[in-house]
Design a protein around this motif. Structure first.
Motif, PDB file in Angstrom:
ATOM      1  N   MET A   1       0.849  -1.197  -0.075  1.00  7.66           N
ATOM      2  CA  MET A   1      -0.003   0.050  -0.078  1.00  7.66           C
ATOM      3  C   MET A   1       0.919   1.282  -0.096  1.00  7.66           C
ATOM      4  SD  MET A   1      -3.163   0.960  -0.114  1.00  7.66           S
ATOM      5  CE  MET A   1      -4.627   0.239   0.400  1.00  7.66           C
ATOM      6  N   GLU A   2       1.986   1.233   0.744  1.00  8.09           N
ATOM      7  CA  GLU A   2       2.858   2.191   0.801  1.00  8.09           C
ATOM      8  C   GLU A   2       3.352   2.718  -0.811  1.00  8.09           C
ATOM      9  OE1 GLU A   2       5.167  -1.414   1.943  1.00  8.09           O
ATOM     10  OE2 GLU A   2       3.336  -0.364   2.848  1.00  8.09           O
ATOM     11  N   TYR A   3       3.569   1.762  -1.590  1.00 10.52           N
ATOM     12  CA  TYR A   3       4.100   2.139  -2.648  1.00 10.52           C
ATOM     13  C   TYR A   3       3.230   2.940  -3.667  1.00 10.52           C
ATOM     14  CZ  TYR A   3       7.461  -1.245  -1.861  1.00 10.52           C
ATOM     15  OH  TYR A   3       8.647  -2.109  -1.145  1.00 10.52           O
ATOM     16  N   VAL A   4       1.681   2.630  -3.273  1.00 16.48           N
ATOM     17  CA  VAL A   4       0.743   3.253  -4.183  1.00 16.48           C
ATOM     18  C   VAL A   4       0.548   4.820  -3.637  1.00 16.48           C
ATOM     19  CG1 VAL A   4      -1.786   3.366  -4.537  1.00 16.48           C
ATOM     20  CG2 VAL A   4      -0.676   1.197  -4.448  1.00 16.48           C
ATOM     21  N   TYR A   5       0.735   4.788  -2.173  1.00 16.86           N
ATOM     22  CA  TYR A   5       0.744   6.096  -1.623  1.00 16.86           C
ATOM     23  C   TYR A   5       1.957   6.870  -2.132  1.00 16.86           C
ATOM     24  CZ  TYR A   5      -2.598   4.415   1.887  1.00 16.86           C
ATOM     25  OH  TYR A   5      -4.036   3.975   2.458  1.00 16.86           O
ATOM     26  N   ALA A   6       3.030   6.355  -2.226  1.00 17.19           N
ATOM     27  CA  ALA A   6       3.964   7.088  -2.604  1.00 17.19           C
ATOM     28  C   ALA A   6       4.009   7.687  -4.096  1.00 17.19           C
ATOM     29  CB  ALA A   6       5.442   6.140  -2.678  1.00 17.19           C
ATOM     30  N   ALA A   7       3.404   6.673  -5.166  1.00 18.15           N
ATOM     31  CA  ALA A   7       2.945   7.129  -6.238  1.00 18.15           C
ATOM     32  C   ALA A   7       1.860   8.275  -6.335  1.00 18.15           C
ATOM     33  CB  ALA A   7       2.743   6.217  -6.974  1.00 18.15           C
ATOM     34  N   LEU A   8       0.866   8.398  -5.508  1.00 17.19           N
ATOM     35  CA  LEU A   8      -0.070   9.405  -5.331  1.00 17.19           C
ATOM     36  C   LEU A   8       0.521  10.500  -4.746  1.00 17.19           C
ATOM     37  CD1 LEU A   8      -3.231   7.281  -3.900  1.00 17.19           C
ATOM     38  CD2 LEU A   8      -2.778   8.381  -6.567  1.00 17.19           C
ATOM     39  N   LEU A   9       1.476  10.496  -3.862  1.00 20.01           N
ATOM     40  CA  LEU A   9       2.106  11.635  -3.185  1.00 20.01           C
ATOM     41  C   LEU A   9       3.032  12.332  -4.334  1.00 20.01           C
ATOM     42  CD1 LEU A   9       3.043  13.444  -1.067  1.00 20.01           C
ATOM     43  CD2 LEU A   9       4.690  11.753  -0.425  1.00 20.01           C
ATOM     44  N   LEU A  10       3.794  11.585  -5.163  1.00 22.56           N
ATOM     45  CA  LEU A  10       4.624  12.320  -6.339  1.00 22.56           C
ATOM     46  C   LEU A  10       3.677  12.812  -7.368  1.00 22.56           C
ATOM     47  CD1 LEU A  10       7.118   9.257  -6.825  1.00 22.56           C
ATOM     48  CD2 LEU A  10       7.657  11.505  -5.993  1.00 22.56           C
ATOM     49  N   HIS A  11       2.549  12.379  -7.628  1.00 26.57           N
ATOM     50  CA  HIS A  11       1.483  12.867  -8.583  1.00 26.57           C
ATOM     51  C   HIS A  11       1.030  14.152  -8.222  1.00 26.57           C
ATOM     52  CE1 HIS A  11      -1.600  13.253 -11.629  1.00 26.57           C
ATOM     53  NE2 HIS A  11      -2.490  13.227 -10.526  1.00 26.57           N
ATOM     54  N   ALA A  12       0.363  14.082  -6.656  1.00 29.03           N
ATOM     55  CA  ALA A  12       0.152  15.377  -6.213  1.00 29.03           C
ATOM     56  C   ALA A  12       1.075  16.412  -6.155  1.00 29.03           C
ATOM     57  CB  ALA A  12      -0.215  14.965  -4.896  1.00 29.03           C
ATOM     58  N   ALA A  13       2.280  16.170  -6.039  1.00 33.14           N
ATOM     59  CA  ALA A  13       3.423  17.136  -6.067  1.00 33.14           C
ATOM     60  C   ALA A  13       3.834  17.503  -7.510  1.00 33.14           C
ATOM     61  CB  ALA A  13       4.805  16.637  -5.228  1.00 33.14           C
ATOM     62  N   GLY A  14       3.280  16.904  -8.626  1.00 32.41           N
ATOM     63  CA  GLY A  14       3.477  17.264  -9.786  1.00 32.41           C
ATOM     64  C   GLY A  14       4.860  16.678 -10.198  1.00 32.41           C
ATOM     65  N   LYS A  15       5.364  15.740  -9.425  1.00 32.44           N
ATOM     66  CA  LYS A  15       6.605  15.041 -10.155  1.00 32.44           C
ATOM     67  C   LYS A  15       6.326  13.747 -10.776  1.00 32.44           C
ATOM     68  CE  LYS A  15       8.997  17.670  -7.020  1.00 32.44           C
ATOM     69  NZ  LYS A  15       9.824  18.609  -7.367  1.00 32.44           N
ATOM     70  N   GLU A  16       7.372  13.430 -11.555  1.00 33.74           N
ATOM     71  CA  GLU A  16       7.450  12.240 -12.414  1.00 33.74           C
ATOM     72  C   GLU A  16       7.486  11.063 -11.606  1.00 33.74           C
ATOM     73  OE1 GLU A  16       9.350  10.344 -16.551  1.00 33.74           O
ATOM     74  OE2 GLU A  16      10.116  12.127 -15.380  1.00 33.74           O
ATOM     75  N   ILE A  17       6.711  10.112 -11.977  1.00 32.85           N
ATOM     76  CA  ILE A  17       6.561   8.670 -11.069  1.00 32.85           C
ATOM     77  C   ILE A  17       7.593   7.904 -11.810  1.00 32.85           C
ATOM     78  CG2 ILE A  17       5.316   6.628 -10.511  1.00 32.85           C
ATOM     79  CD1 ILE A  17       2.768   8.452 -10.439  1.00 32.85           C
ATOM     80  N   THR A  18       8.817   7.887 -11.263  1.00 32.12           N
ATOM     81  CA  THR A  18       9.851   6.938 -11.787  1.00 32.12           C
ATOM     82  C   THR A  18      10.390   6.218 -10.638  1.00 32.12           C
ATOM     83  OG1 THR A  18      11.768   8.501 -11.143  1.00 32.12           O
ATOM     84  CG2 THR A  18      10.779   8.908 -13.320  1.00 32.12           C
ATOM     85  N   GLU A  19      11.098   5.119 -11.054  1.00 30.27           N
ATOM     86  CA  GLU A  19      11.743   4.168 -10.050  1.00 30.27           C
ATOM     87  C   GLU A  19      12.538   5.095  -8.808  1.00 30.27           C
ATOM     88  OE1 GLU A  19      13.658   0.955 -11.675  1.00 30.27           O
ATOM     89  OE2 GLU A  19      12.327   0.604 -13.515  1.00 30.27           O
ATOM     90  N   GLU A  20      13.345   5.913  -9.316  1.00 31.79           N
ATOM     91  CA  GLU A  20      14.232   6.661  -8.553  1.00 31.79           C
ATOM     92  C   GLU A  20      13.414   7.483  -7.567  1.00 31.79           C
ATOM     93  OE1 GLU A  20      14.521   6.994 -11.915  1.00 31.79           O
ATOM     94  OE2 GLU A  20      16.070   5.326 -11.976  1.00 31.79           O
ATOM     95  N   ASN A  21      12.484   8.255  -8.062  1.00 28.32           N
ATOM     96  CA  ASN A  21      11.535   8.905  -7.297  1.00 28.32           C
ATOM     97  C   ASN A  21      10.725   8.134  -6.283  1.00 28.32           C
ATOM     98  OD1 ASN A  21      12.419  11.193  -8.545  1.00 28.32           O
ATOM     99  ND2 ASN A  21      10.651  11.676  -9.753  1.00 28.32           N
ATOM    100  N   LEU A  22      10.019   7.103  -6.831  1.00 28.68           N
ATOM    101  CA  LEU A  22       9.362   6.207  -5.873  1.00 28.68           C
ATOM    102  C   LEU A  22      10.489   5.715  -4.758  1.00 28.68           C
ATOM    103  CD1 LEU A  22       7.187   4.113  -8.088  1.00 28.68           C
ATOM    104  CD2 LEU A  22       6.321   5.676  -6.026  1.00 28.68           C
TER     105      LEU A  22
END
Length: 106
Positions: A1-22
């Protein structure tokens, strides 16, 4: 679940969802990242419009209710019957929203 939350957080921040960012978000949260899960999530989100998916998941959809099969309520029972119907509709829309998110993040 934390992986999905991390992706949603990146999306909300306007950041690209990449392996490095996650990986960075997960590590900042104190989670030891699993490279395979990160790769799978990034691949699953490729080409997905997250805003559209969130919008569809948040929109309540009225479920068909079998009113004709229900017996007519006695006087004073009409309010109770309406409350039960509203509860059933609310439960159905919550289940649909969860099913939509489950299909997205599998």
């Amino acid at each position: 679940m934390e992986y999905v939350y991390a992706a949603l957080l990146l999306h909300a921040a306007g950041k690209e969802i990449t392996e490095e960012n996650l990986k960075a978000v997960l590590e900042a949260a104190g989670v030891t990242p699993d490279e395979a899960r990160i790769k799978a999530l990034v691949a699953a989100l490729e080409g997905v419009n997250i805003d559209e998916v969130i919008e569809k998941a948040a929109m309540p959809v009225a479920a068909p209710v079998a009113v004709a099969a229900a017996p007519a309520p006695a006087e004073g029972g009409a309010e109770q019957a309406q409350e039960e119907e509203e509860e059933e509709e609310e439960e159905a829309s919550e289940e649909e929203a969860l099913a939509g998110l489950g299909a997205l993040f599998g």
